[in-house]
Design a protein around this motif. Structure first.
Motif, PDB file in Angstrom:
ATOM      1  N   GLU A 193       0.832  -1.201   0.000  1.00  0.00           N
ATOM      2  CA  GLU A 193       0.000   0.000   0.000  1.00  0.00           C
ATOM      3  C   GLU A 193       0.869   1.254   0.000  1.00  0.00           C
ATOM      4  O   GLU A 193       0.559   2.254  -0.657  1.00  0.00           O
ATOM      5  CB  GLU A 193      -0.914  -0.012   1.224  1.00  0.00           C
ATOM      6  N   SER A 194       1.991   1.190   0.689  1.00  0.00           N
ATOM      7  CA  SER A 194       2.889   2.336   0.791  1.00  0.00           C
ATOM      8  C   SER A 194       3.693   2.566  -0.486  1.00  0.00           C
ATOM      9  O   SER A 194       3.917   3.710  -0.894  1.00  0.00           O
ATOM     10  CB  SER A 194       3.840   2.130   1.967  1.00  0.00           C
TER      11      SER A 194
ATOM     12  N   LYS B  27      -3.471  -2.185  -9.401  1.00  0.00           N
ATOM     13  CA  LYS B  27      -2.901  -0.877  -9.748  1.00  0.00           C
ATOM     14  C   LYS B  27      -2.296  -0.867 -11.162  1.00  0.00           C
ATOM     15  O   LYS B  27      -1.684   0.117 -11.577  1.00  0.00           O
ATOM     16  CB  LYS B  27      -1.795  -0.513  -8.747  1.00  0.00           C
TER      17      LYS B  27
ATOM     18  N   SER C 199       2.078   3.278  -5.072  1.00  0.00           N
ATOM     19  CA  SER C 199       1.756   4.594  -5.639  1.00  0.00           C
ATOM     20  C   SER C 199       3.002   5.337  -6.110  1.00  0.00           C
ATOM     21  O   SER C 199       2.899   6.368  -6.783  1.00  0.00           O
ATOM     22  CB  SER C 199       1.008   5.444  -4.604  1.00  0.00           C
ATOM     23  N   LYS C 200       4.174   4.799  -5.778  1.00  0.00           N
ATOM     24  CA  LYS C 200       5.431   5.493  -6.089  1.00  0.00           C
ATOM     25  C   LYS C 200       6.230   4.845  -7.217  1.00  0.00           C
ATOM     26  O   LYS C 200       7.294   5.349  -7.584  1.00  0.00           O
ATOM     27  CB  LYS C 200       6.316   5.524  -4.838  1.00  0.00           C
TER      28      LYS C 200
END
Length: 340
Positions: free
Chosen positions: A222-223, A253, A226-227
């Motif tokens: 989850e951390s 994703k 997105s990166k």
């Protein structure tokens, strides 16, 4: 003066007991067992997953093809630590106490525990290792060419540069590569360092997230997702066991996963260029045969597998809407599965 002599004699007897009681020759094990002529092999494995299981199967196959067969002249005691580090040491101590003729240690933690157990007992039971990324860094051998210890076998060092080339071919726009790794396993830390070393050659930025247990993986994903543009899964036993979770979250994703070995691809990763763990275990088995015939482990070099193969998951490519280049299709093993 008499007391000193008795003390020295008792100390000497204790030393002989420790050294002699842990020997790996049939002569040190008593007349009764020598008559049976059964070779006792202890296999210690950190956790069960396809890559390590395949290495174990390759090892046993090599023994069998060289007339060392379970049920005939070999007795195998297979112990699985279920991913628990203290249990690896308990298993290793058991094998030393059982006075096995040879230990096969599958994974870096299992190999370190076995080596520590023989050091602690001051004995020379030979240890064959496989699925260990860097035996020198792990403190198992002095060098790959001449171990200087009771350890030999094979390293599963991955060709990270080749795997980064696969990323370039399949996801040419990728710049940020995510890696989740077990901070308590030296094998994983070494791979992270290698990835960071090669990253500049491909204009990649490596983004890492350390974990200490498999339960932390969902939060780590989850951390990090997105990166990053791509997730790269290391040859990390904790990661290997969690591949279904990793691929599932990455698919949500639309993030491709490039694996360090073929078992990752069969579990849903998009692709890899790596080694065969079955062949790696087989090559360790051949080294074990040499040991059983009298060669010292220190005289047998630790080797890495030089041949690699490309493996691509067709289902993953379709789900991610990634077109596979014909040059890769022609040389790759195409697999399916691991995709919901």
């Amino acid at each position: 003066m008499v007391g000193k002599k008795i003390s020295i004699l008792v100390s000497g007897l204790l030393l002989v007991s420790v050294l002699g009681g842990c020997g790996n020759t049939k002569a040190s094990k008593g007349k009764e067992e020598a008559k049976e002529n059964i070779i006792k092999i202890g296999i210690t494995q950190i956790v069960e997953h396809p890559a390590l299981d395949s290495a174990r199967e390759g090892f046993i196959q090599a023994l069998k093809e060289n007339n060392y067969e379970e049920g005939k002249n070999v007795k195998i005691d297979f112990q699985n630590a279920q991913g628990d580090m203290p249990t690896t040491q308990t298993i290793a101590d058991k094998f030393v106490n059982d006075k096995v003729d040879l230990i096969l240690a599958i994974s870096t933690p299992s190999a370190q525990a076995a080596y520590n157990a023989t050091l602690k007992a001051k004995c020379n039971i030979p240890i064959a290792i496989t699925a260990v990324t860097d035996p020198v860094e792990a403190g198992l051998v002095n060098s790959l060419e001449n171990s200087g210890t009771n350890v030999t076998g094979t390293s599963d060092a991955a060709p990270i540069d080749a795997q980064f080339k696969i990323i370039n071919k399949l996801v040419p726009t990728a710049k940020k590569i995510g890696i989740i790794y077990n901070t308590s396993e030296v094998n994983s830390e070494i791979q992270v360092e290698e990835a960071e070393k090669f990253a500049s050659d491909f204009n990649f930025k490596i983004i890492t997230q350390g974990i200490t247990s498999e339960n932390e993986i969902p939060q780590a994903l989850e951390s990090i997702l997105s990166k990053v543009d791509v997730m790269y899964t290391l040859k990390d036993n904790m990661i290997a066991s969690a591949m279904p979770i990793i691929t599932k979250e990455c698919f949500k994703k639309n993030i491709p996963v490039i694996g360090a070995e073929s078992a990752h691809v069969k579990a849903g990763a998009l692709a890899t260029e790596g080694i065969s763990y079955h062949q790696l275990g087989y090559e360790t088995g051949l080294k074990a045969v040499k040991i059983l015939k009298g060669t010292k482990p220190s005289e047998i070099p630790v080797e890495t597998q030089k041949e690699t193969s490309v493996v691509i998951n067709e289902d993953a490519a379709k789900k991610l809407k990634i077109q596979i280049l014909e040059e890769l299709v022609l040389k790759a093993e195409m697999v399916t599965g691991g995709v919901e």
